[in-house]
Motif scaffolding. Structure first.
Motif, mmCIF file in Angstrom:
data_model
loop_
_atom_site.group_PDB
_atom_site.id
_atom_site.type_symbol
_atom_site.label_atom_id
_atom_site.label_comp_id
_atom_site.label_asym_id
_atom_site.label_seq_id
_atom_site.Cartn_x
_atom_site.Cartn_y
_atom_site.Cartn_z
ATOM 1 N N SER A 133 0.822 -1.209 0.000
ATOM 2 C CA SER A 133 0.000 0.000 0.000
ATOM 3 C C SER A 133 0.857 1.259 0.000
ATOM 4 N N LEU A 134 0.399 2.272 -0.744
ATOM 5 C CA LEU A 134 1.064 3.573 -0.808
ATOM 6 C C LEU A 134 0.122 4.639 -0.251
ATOM 7 N N PRO A 135 0.668 5.694 0.367
ATOM 8 C CA PRO A 135 -0.192 6.771 0.874
ATOM 9 C C PRO A 135 -0.894 7.500 -0.262
ATOM 10 N N GLY A 136 -2.216 7.509 -0.223
ATOM 11 C CA GLY A 136 -2.983 8.065 -1.333
ATOM 12 C C GLY A 136 -2.965 9.573 -1.421
ATOM 13 N N ASP A 137 -2.885 10.265 -0.273
ATOM 14 C CA ASP A 137 -2.976 11.718 -0.298
ATOM 15 C C ASP A 137 -1.839 12.367 -1.078
ATOM 16 N N ALA A 138 -0.693 11.685 -1.154
ATOM 17 C CA ALA A 138 0.438 12.240 -1.901
ATOM 18 C C ALA A 138 0.258 12.069 -3.402
ATOM 19 N N LEU A 139 -0.669 11.208 -3.808
ATOM 20 C CA LEU A 139 -0.874 10.917 -5.221
ATOM 21 C C LEU A 139 -2.180 11.486 -5.762
ATOM 22 N N LEU A 140 -3.133 11.729 -4.870
ATOM 23 C CA LEU A 140 -4.440 12.235 -5.275
ATOM 24 C C LEU A 140 -5.038 13.027 -4.124
ATOM 25 N N SER A 141 -5.270 14.319 -4.350
ATOM 26 C CA SER A 141 -5.915 15.126 -3.316
ATOM 27 C C SER A 141 -7.350 14.657 -3.140
ATOM 28 N N PRO A 142 -7.825 14.554 -1.888
ATOM 29 C CA PRO A 142 -9.194 14.087 -1.652
ATOM 30 C C PRO A 142 -10.219 14.933 -2.409
ATOM 31 N N VAL A 143 -11.181 14.264 -3.007
ATOM 32 C CA VAL A 143 -12.266 14.940 -3.724
ATOM 33 C C VAL A 143 -13.533 14.794 -2.892
ATOM 34 N N GLY A 144 -14.023 15.907 -2.362
ATOM 35 C CA GLY A 144 -15.205 15.877 -1.527
ATOM 36 C C GLY A 144 -16.401 16.510 -2.195
ATOM 37 N N LEU A 145 -17.461 16.661 -1.417
ATOM 38 C CA LEU A 145 -18.711 17.187 -1.945
ATOM 39 C C LEU A 145 -18.542 18.581 -2.526
ATOM 40 N N GLY A 146 -17.711 19.402 -1.885
ATOM 41 C CA GLY A 146 -17.530 20.782 -2.337
ATOM 42 C C GLY A 146 -17.015 20.895 -3.759
ATOM 43 N N ALA A 147 -16.279 19.872 -4.210
ATOM 44 C CA ALA A 147 -15.725 19.902 -5.566
ATOM 45 C C ALA A 147 -16.748 19.494 -6.615
ATOM 46 N N LEU A 148 -17.899 18.971 -6.179
ATOM 47 C CA LEU A 148 -18.879 18.426 -7.117
ATOM 48 C C LEU A 148 -20.188 19.205 -7.144
ATOM 49 N N LEU A 149 -20.236 20.317 -6.405
ATOM 50 C CA LEU A 149 -21.430 21.160 -6.394
ATOM 51 C C LEU A 149 -21.057 22.597 -6.733
ATOM 52 N N HIS A 150 -21.951 23.271 -7.448
ATOM 53 C CA HIS A 150 -21.694 24.659 -7.852
ATOM 54 C C HIS A 150 -23.029 25.390 -7.973
ATOM 55 N N ARG A 151 -23.098 26.601 -7.402
ATOM 56 C CA ARG A 151 -24.331 27.388 -7.492
ATOM 57 C C ARG A 151 -24.295 28.263 -8.737
ATOM 58 N N PRO A 152 -25.245 28.062 -9.655
ATOM 59 C CA PRO A 152 -25.320 28.939 -10.834
ATOM 60 C C PRO A 152 -25.639 30.373 -10.408
ATOM 61 N N ASP A 153 -25.204 31.323 -11.201
ATOM 62 C CA ASP A 153 -25.444 32.740 -10.873
ATOM 63 C C ASP A 153 -26.933 33.064 -10.807
ATOM 64 N N THR A 154 -27.726 32.325 -11.541
ATOM 65 C CA THR A 154 -29.166 32.604 -11.603
ATOM 66 C C THR A 154 -29.947 31.951 -10.458
ATOM 67 N N MET A 155 -29.268 31.190 -9.603
ATOM 68 C CA MET A 155 -29.951 30.477 -8.524
ATOM 69 C C MET A 155 -29.758 31.199 -7.201
ATOM 70 N N SER A 156 -30.794 31.296 -6.433
ATOM 71 C CA SER A 156 -30.709 31.952 -5.126
ATOM 72 C C SER A 156 -29.926 31.086 -4.151
#
Length: 217
Positions: A133-156
Motif C-alpha cells: 500500500s502507498l499513501p494516497g494523499d500524496a498521489l491524489l488530493s481528496p475529492v469531496g462534496l464541495g468539488a462536485l457542487l456549484h451554485r449557478p449565478d441565476t440560482m438563489s
C-alpha cells in the motif's frame, strides 16, 4: 581534451546507458498479467490463484473471460490491456486496475473499487507493483462534496442550500479513463425521486483529474 579525460567521459556515459537499460528492463517486467496473478487474496476474496490464472489466460486470447467464483457466483475479466484491467468481481462489485508510470522510474497501481448498489460508490487506493500500500494523499488530493457542487449565478442561495441538503448520504463514484490516465469523479444521488434528481442536476459537477507522472491533478 586529454586522452585520459576522454576515456573517463566515455566510461561514465557507458555506465549511464547501462543503468538506463536496466531501468527499462525493470519497467518491462511490470505487466498487467504479473500484477493480476500476484494480487493478494484480500483484494479479490471471490477468487483463488487458479481462478485468476484462468481469467487472465482466456482474456489474453479473446479480450474478456469469466469463471465461477468461490461464492458460486460469476466473476468476469471484462477488459484486459497492457496497462488496464476491469473486473466484475460480483454482480455489485467492480474493480479497475490502472498501471501508472512515475517520473521516478517505477510503476504503481491505481485501484478503483466500485460498489454498485442502488447508486454507485467508489474507493481509490494506490499500491506499488508488489501490492504494498502507498499513501494516497500524496498521489491524489481528496475529492469531496464541495468539488462536485456549484451554485449557478441565476440560482438563489436559499434554493442552492435546499438542493445541497438533498445530498445525504454523500456517495461519490469514480470511473477510470485508461486512454489518458484520468479519473472522473461523479456524485451519486440515492434515495431521491426522479424529480429531485433532475433538480439536483442543476448544481452537480463532475471533477476530472489526470496523471502527470507525479500525481493526479
Amino acid at each position: 581534451m586529454t586522452h585520459g579525460l576522454s576515456m573517463m567521459i566515455w566510461k561514465v556515459l557507458g555506465v549511464l546507458a547501462l543503468l538506463g537499460g536496466l531501468a527499462g528492463t525493470s519497467q518491462a517486467q511490470v505487466s498487467m498479467r504479473r500484477v493480476l496473478m500476484s494480487m493478494p487474496d484480500s483484494m479479490a476474496p471471490y477468487l483463488n490463484h487458479s481462478m485468476m490464472g484462468e481469467l487472465v489466460e482466456f482474456a489474453e486470447r479473446s479480450g474478456s473471460a469469466e469463471v465461477k467464483n468461490k461464492l458460486e457466483g460469476t466473476t468476469s475479466l471484462d477488459t484486459l490491456t497492457a496497462e488496464y484491467a476491469s473486473l466484475s468481481l460480483s454482480q455489485v462489485v467492480r474493480m479497475e486496475v490502472l498501471l501508472l508510470q512515475r517520473a521516478l522510474g517505477d510503476t504503481i497501481l491505481c485501484v478503483v473499487n466500485t460498489y454498485r448498489g442502488p447508486e454507485p460508490e467508489s474507493t481509490v487506493r494506490f499500491f506499488d507493483a508488489t501490492w504494498q500500500s502507498l499513501p494516497g494523499d500524496a498521489l491524489l488530493s481528496p475529492v469531496g462534496l464541495g468539488a462536485l457542487l456549484h451554485r449557478p449565478d441565476t440560482m438563489s442561495v436559499e434554493e442552492y442550500q435546499r438542493l445541497c441538503r438533498m445530498v445525504d448520504p454523500c456517495l461519490i463514484a469514480v470511473s477510470v479513463n485508461p486512454g489518458d490516465k484520468g479519473l472522473t469523479f461523479s456524485l451519486s444521488k440515492p434515495l431521491l425521486s426522479k424529480e429531485d434528481k433532475q433538480a439536483l442536476d442543476a448544481i452537480v459537477l463532475q471533477k476530472y483529474v489526470k496523471w502527470d507522472g507525479i500525481t493526479f491533478k
